[in-house]
Design a protein around this motif. Structure first.
Motif, PDB file in Angstrom:
ATOM      1  N   GLU A  22      10.375 -15.317  -3.387  1.00  0.00           N
ATOM      2  CA  GLU A  22       9.112 -15.923  -3.799  1.00  0.00           C
ATOM      3  C   GLU A  22       8.718 -15.384  -5.169  1.00  0.00           C
ATOM      4  OE1 GLU A  22       4.513 -16.415  -2.193  1.00  0.00           O
ATOM      5  OE2 GLU A  22       5.970 -15.327  -0.990  1.00  0.00           O
ATOM      6  N   LEU A  23       8.435 -16.313  -6.087  1.00  0.00           N
ATOM      7  CA  LEU A  23       7.928 -15.952  -7.404  1.00  0.00           C
ATOM      8  C   LEU A  23       6.492 -16.450  -7.499  1.00  0.00           C
ATOM      9  CD1 LEU A  23      10.981 -17.147  -9.498  1.00  0.00           C
ATOM     10  CD2 LEU A  23      10.279 -14.790  -9.204  1.00  0.00           C
ATOM     11  N   VAL A  24       5.570 -15.559  -7.812  1.00  0.00           N
ATOM     12  CA  VAL A  24       4.170 -15.938  -7.998  1.00  0.00           C
ATOM     13  C   VAL A  24       3.856 -15.728  -9.469  1.00  0.00           C
ATOM     14  CG1 VAL A  24       1.782 -15.493  -7.339  1.00  0.00           C
ATOM     15  CG2 VAL A  24       3.597 -15.279  -5.635  1.00  0.00           C
ATOM     16  N   PHE A  25       3.504 -16.810 -10.152  1.00  0.00           N
ATOM     17  CA  PHE A  25       3.286 -16.752 -11.592  1.00  0.00           C
ATOM     18  C   PHE A  25       1.854 -16.385 -11.959  1.00  0.00           C
ATOM     19  CE2 PHE A  25       6.855 -19.550 -10.808  1.00  0.00           C
ATOM     20  CZ  PHE A  25       7.809 -18.955 -11.593  1.00  0.00           C
ATOM     21  N   GLY A  44       8.796 -13.585 -18.405  1.00  0.00           N
ATOM     22  CA  GLY A  44      10.060 -12.862 -18.377  1.00  0.00           C
ATOM     23  C   GLY A  44      10.387 -12.532 -16.938  1.00  0.00           C
ATOM     24  N   ILE A  45      11.639 -12.695 -16.576  1.00  0.00           N
ATOM     25  CA  ILE A  45      12.092 -12.330 -15.236  1.00  0.00           C
ATOM     26  C   ILE A  45      13.099 -11.198 -15.401  1.00  0.00           C
ATOM     27  CG2 ILE A  45      13.280 -13.104 -13.158  1.00  0.00           C
ATOM     28  CD1 ILE A  45      12.383 -15.929 -13.771  1.00  0.00           C
ATOM     29  N   TYR A  46      12.846 -10.108 -14.727  1.00  0.00           N
ATOM     30  CA  TYR A  46      13.772  -8.985 -14.820  1.00  0.00           C
ATOM     31  C   TYR A  46      14.027  -8.429 -13.430  1.00  0.00           C
ATOM     32  CZ  TYR A  46       9.555  -6.156 -14.413  1.00  0.00           C
ATOM     33  OH  TYR A  46       8.381  -5.604 -13.981  1.00  0.00           O
ATOM     34  N   GLY A  47      15.152  -7.783 -13.279  1.00  0.00           N
ATOM     35  CA  GLY A  47      15.510  -7.191 -11.996  1.00  0.00           C
ATOM     36  C   GLY A  47      16.944  -6.699 -12.046  1.00  0.00           C
ATOM     37  N   THR A  55      19.459 -17.337 -10.052  1.00  0.00           N
ATOM     38  CA  THR A  55      19.158 -18.301  -8.988  1.00  0.00           C
ATOM     39  C   THR A  55      17.771 -18.913  -9.194  1.00  0.00           C
ATOM     40  OG1 THR A  55      20.563 -17.104  -7.438  1.00  0.00           O
ATOM     41  CG2 THR A  55      18.926 -18.586  -6.484  1.00  0.00           C
ATOM     42  N   ALA A  56      16.808 -18.119  -9.619  1.00  0.00           N
ATOM     43  CA  ALA A  56      15.460 -18.647  -9.879  1.00  0.00           C
ATOM     44  C   ALA A  56      15.502 -19.689 -10.999  1.00  0.00           C
ATOM     45  CB  ALA A  56      14.508 -17.512 -10.246  1.00  0.00           C
ATOM     46  N   LEU A  57      16.258 -19.410 -12.058  1.00  0.00           N
ATOM     47  CA  LEU A  57      16.363 -20.362 -13.166  1.00  0.00           C
ATOM     48  C   LEU A  57      17.112 -21.627 -12.748  1.00  0.00           C
ATOM     49  CD1 LEU A  57      17.075 -17.885 -16.090  1.00  0.00           C
ATOM     50  CD2 LEU A  57      14.918 -19.019 -15.523  1.00  0.00           C
ATOM     51  N   GLU A  58      18.179 -21.470 -11.980  1.00  0.00           N
ATOM     52  CA  GLU A  58      18.922 -22.642 -11.501  1.00  0.00           C
ATOM     53  C   GLU A  58      18.079 -23.465 -10.533  1.00  0.00           C
ATOM     54  OE1 GLU A  58      23.429 -20.862 -12.002  1.00  0.00           O
ATOM     55  OE2 GLU A  58      22.374 -20.513 -10.114  1.00  0.00           O
TER      56      GLU A  58
END
Length: 163
Positions: A22-25, A44-47, A55-58
């Motif tokens: 889950e991504l909460v913006f 920015g997404i980091y990890g 996978t989030a971008l796809e």
């Protein structure tokens, strides 16, 4: 500003190595603090490696295709988890105009229908929900189902005249 549309939340299930993510913006809280304008937000997404960034971008690319009315990519099967053989994507958008404010959630499931041969995948279930903000009551009203499709049959449909 005619409309302000922001992705508020993205839920991913069964895509590649992500069983559930889950991504909460948090765009809504920025709007409430008047920190959000009609310019694009920078994100920015980091990890760690293997944590699901790609996978989030796809998933966002798949979402864009579906929302644009395009066919699923030919290679969609490579994104679907080998364990579940289906994927679920849920996105919530914050939509604001001069006359209304809403949270609209779109949920869809991609799976391989039993009647299809080979690696063909389809959207087998979809649902759209809406939650409107009442300026007179100064609160969010209860969520309503706008439409629901299960196994290519419309289960519920509500006419909606604001868009």
């Amino acid at each position: 500003m005619d409309y302000l549309v922001r992705l508020e939340r993205l839920v991913i299930e069964g895509i590649k190595n992500v069983e559930y993510g889950e991504l909460v913006f948090d765009e809504l809280s920025q709007v409430k603090r008047n920190e959000c304008n009609d310019l694009h937000s920078v994100l920015g997404i980091y990890g760690q490696n293997g944590s699901g960034k790609t996978t989030a971008l796809e998933t966002a690319q798949i979402l864009k295709r579906v929302l644009s009315g395009e066919k699923l990519p030919e290679d969609i099967g490579q994104y679907i988890s080998n364990e579940s053989h289906r994927a679920k994507i849920e996105c919530t958008f914050y939509i604001k105009s001069q006359s209304f404010t809403q949270l609209v959630t779109y949920i869809f499931v991609i799976a391989k229908p039993r009647e299809k041969e080979g690696n063909a995948y389809d959207i087998i279930d979809e649902k759209m929900l809406s939650k409107e903000y009442s300026y007179s009551e100064k609160k969010w009203l209860s969520q309503k189902t706008l439409f629901e499709v299960k196994n290519n049959e419309i289960v519920f449909k509500k006419l909606f005249n604001k868009f």
